[in-house]
Motif scaffolding. Sequence first.
Motif: not given
Length: 151
Positions: A105, A114-115, A109, A121-122, A118
């Motif tokens: 990443i 939104d953090s 962040l 998603h990972h 992210t």
Amino acid sequence: MVHITQGDHEGNAVIVSWITPDEQGSNTILYWTDNSKFKTSANGIILTYKNFKYTSGYIHHCAIKNLAFDSKYYYEVGIGNTTLQFWFVTPPRAGPDVPYTFGLISEDLGQTYDSDRTLTHHELSAIKGQTLLYVGDFSYADDYPFHDNVK
């Protein structure tokens, strides 16, 4: 928020860091493996700092050393009824034919919804990183509850 960092060049130590906002709390971590009957303790340090109007919380750093390679460990931070439990896996012993996958990443962040997206998603990626390499920081959270120590 609890952070964990590799604690030495070989991969058999970690540094666990966390912040307690209002009270100093304990600087001790309890840790153990899956097959362990006993918990081991490690003591760390607690720091604070001030910068203009900002006063940090109590910043804890605790090194856990002499860990076995390629092993799952559990650990607890906190005191009494306010303990949090987490886990990590140490890397395999380094060698020329030892595969190891990194997740990456590379952004600031922040501390927003939104953090979370992210990080999710990972976590849901088909190719799982054994270690997450995070290049960025957790700043830029304007208009969120803990920005600039305003609570």
